[in-house]
Design a protein around this motif. Structure first.
Motif, PDB file in Angstrom:
ATOM      1  N   UNK A 177     -42.198  33.908  17.708  1.00  0.00           N
ATOM      2  CA  UNK A 177     -43.202  35.067  17.305  1.00  0.00           C
ATOM      3  C   UNK A 177     -43.337  35.428  15.849  1.00  0.00           C
ATOM      4  N   UNK A 178     -41.926  35.720  15.080  1.00  0.00           N
ATOM      5  CA  UNK A 178     -42.052  35.955  13.798  1.00  0.00           C
ATOM      6  C   UNK A 178     -42.213  34.732  12.716  1.00  0.00           C
ATOM      7  N   UNK A 179     -41.752  33.580  13.253  1.00  0.00           N
ATOM      8  CA  UNK A 179     -41.949  32.457  12.631  1.00  0.00           C
ATOM      9  C   UNK A 179     -43.521  32.098  12.612  1.00  0.00           C
ATOM     10  N   UNK A 180     -44.125  32.512  13.691  1.00  0.00           N
ATOM     11  CA  UNK A 180     -45.699  32.396  13.737  1.00  0.00           C
ATOM     12  C   UNK A 180     -46.209  33.397  12.570  1.00  0.00           C
ATOM     13  N   UNK A 181     -45.828  34.388  12.898  1.00  0.00           N
ATOM     14  CA  UNK A 181     -46.459  35.651  12.008  1.00  0.00           C
ATOM     15  C   UNK A 181     -46.491  35.328  10.685  1.00  0.00           C
ATOM     16  N   UNK A 182     -45.213  34.802  10.061  1.00  0.00           N
ATOM     17  CA  UNK A 182     -44.976  34.376   8.786  1.00  0.00           C
ATOM     18  C   UNK A 182     -45.978  33.506   8.326  1.00  0.00           C
ATOM     19  N   UNK A 183     -46.131  32.353   9.272  1.00  0.00           N
ATOM     20  CA  UNK A 183     -46.879  31.246   8.628  1.00  0.00           C
ATOM     21  C   UNK A 183     -48.508  31.788   8.674  1.00  0.00           C
TER      22      UNK A 183
END
Lengths: 108, 301
Positions: free
Chosen positions: A46-52
């Motif tokens: 989730x946080x990898x996606x949020x960062x991207x």
């Protein structure tokens, strides 16, 4: 259309679809994606996606509420999601036609 | 998925802090509080922990561009790769040279394999030094001239640390070498390890000076790019030299273990190999991050 967001059932698409309803913080996104789309997102994913998505300007952070920071779609994010939906719809339509040809072959 | 009704326990909180601590500093500065809040809500299962560790590794390899300043990232990568080069050079020099120094380790008949490994080690180390010097000296001269122009003598002293630290270590090495020769024998394994540790400390001190000035002056432009690329190539070449030095030591150990006073043994060699591997991985990851930052910045123009 952004290729990173375009693959079917990719986490970025799921997160954007969740945020299309209303701004949400991390745990609320995980619950919404699990409850409405049947996909279990890991916290790391989730946080990898949020960062991207934040990097590409598709979502933006709102002021934090008790350490939990909600996110919302930006105008660019809404446009990207529309493009993705159109693309998925055309793929789904094509797939439906071809499946129909398999299940109902001409002359059968 | 159901929300945990009980508050996360102390063990969960410790595990959550550990997992979040695995991310790069720039990522933690931006997302750590909210991920800790998420883990407090959702709990830390083994599956979730594995997912976070994998994501943290990716965050190191491919950091999101909005989390850092590209020029600062390039300088940080240059500092890390330069420090890695010094660590690898110190390890290669000590391991390779001490095994060959007849005053420390009496001469043994040269086997063709060890001779080949030694020549490869010497050549690769020299090539690496030449590449590093060619790539970093222009930037070093720029930093030095800027420090002298501003009469920043502390920066001048920091920039000369590679020379003074190396000289200090060489003095210790020569004194110890004479002492070993006078005693009529080789160097014991304990002294060898002590020298290795001293060499690494000298290497760390040598790297710290230019890195501190680099951070203070924060230069940009082509010279930083040149130094970064050169340091990366030099670090890989030096890593190859260290591998050859370790293989050489292993071969000497295998063939002359019964007669050679300097005998590092498998655990020492394994530790050395692990050290080289870790330093090389750090250099590779940092170089990759710097190269990525370079692509997204105006430093090239």
């Amino acid at each position: 259309m952004n290729e990173d967001v375009g693959r079917w059932a990719d986490p970025p698409l799921l997160v954007m679809a969740s945020l299309a309803e209303a701004p949400k913080h991390g745990y609320a996104i995980i619950r919404d994606v699990a409850d409405t789309m049947g996909v279990s997102l890991g916290a790391g994913t989730l946080y990898a996606v949020i960062a991207r998505l934040e990097e590409r300007g598709f979502i933006e952070a709102l002021p934090a509420q008790d350490r939990r920071r909600p996110y919302r779609l930006t105008a660019a994010g809404v446009r990207e999601l529309e493009l993705q939906v159109q693309h998925m719809r055309s793929v789904a339509s094509l797939a439906a036609k071809r499946v129909h040809l398999i299940t109902h072959p001409a002359g059968a | 998925m159901s929300r945990r009704s009980t508050p996360a326990g102390a063990r969960d909180r410790r595990m959550a802090r550990f997992l979040v601590g695995c991310y790069p500093p720039s990522w933690r500065a931006r997302y750590a509080p909210e991920m800790l809040a998420l883990l407090a809500d959702a709990g830390v299962s083994p599956r979730r922990a594995a997912n976070i560790l994998a994501a943290a590794a990716l965050a190191w390899l491919r950091p999101a561009g909005h989390l850092y300043s590209p020029p600062a990232r390039v300088r940080a990568s240059l500092a890390v790769v330069f420090s890695s080069w010094i660590a690898l050079a110190a390890a290669a020099l000590l391991f390779g040279q001490l095994y060959e120094d007849e005053s420390l380790a009496p001469a043994t008949p040269r086997h063709p394999v060890t001779a080949g490994l030694y020549h490869f080690y010497v050549t690769a180390a020299h090539v690496s030094v030449a590449i590093l010097a060619a790539a970093t000296l222009p930037l070093g001269a720029l930093l030095l001239s800027s420090a002298l122009r501003r009469r920043a003598y502390r920066e001048v002293a920091l920039l000369t640390l590679p020379a003074t630290a190396s000289l200090g270590f060489l003095v210790v090495l020569v004194v110890l070498s004479h002492a070993a020769r006078n005693a009529g024998g080789g160097l014991s394994s304990r002294w060898f390890l002590l020298l290795t540790a001293l060499g690494l400390v000298a290497g760390a001190v040598a790297a710290a000076g230019p890195v501190a000035v680099l951070r203070r002056q924060a230069p940009g432009g082509l010279l930083v790019v040149l130094a970064g690329l050169g340091s990366g190539i030099a670090a890989f070449t030096m890593a190859a030299a260290t591998v050859a030095a370790a293989a050489n030591a292993l071969a000497i150990d295998a063939w002359t273990a019964s007669t050679m006073p300097l005998h590092a043994g498998a655990p020492t060699l394994a530790g050395y190999a692990l050290f080289v591997m870790v330093v090389t991985v750090i250099a590779v990851v940092s170089a990759q991050r710097g190269a990525r930052a370079l692509r997204s910045t105006q430093l090239r123009t």
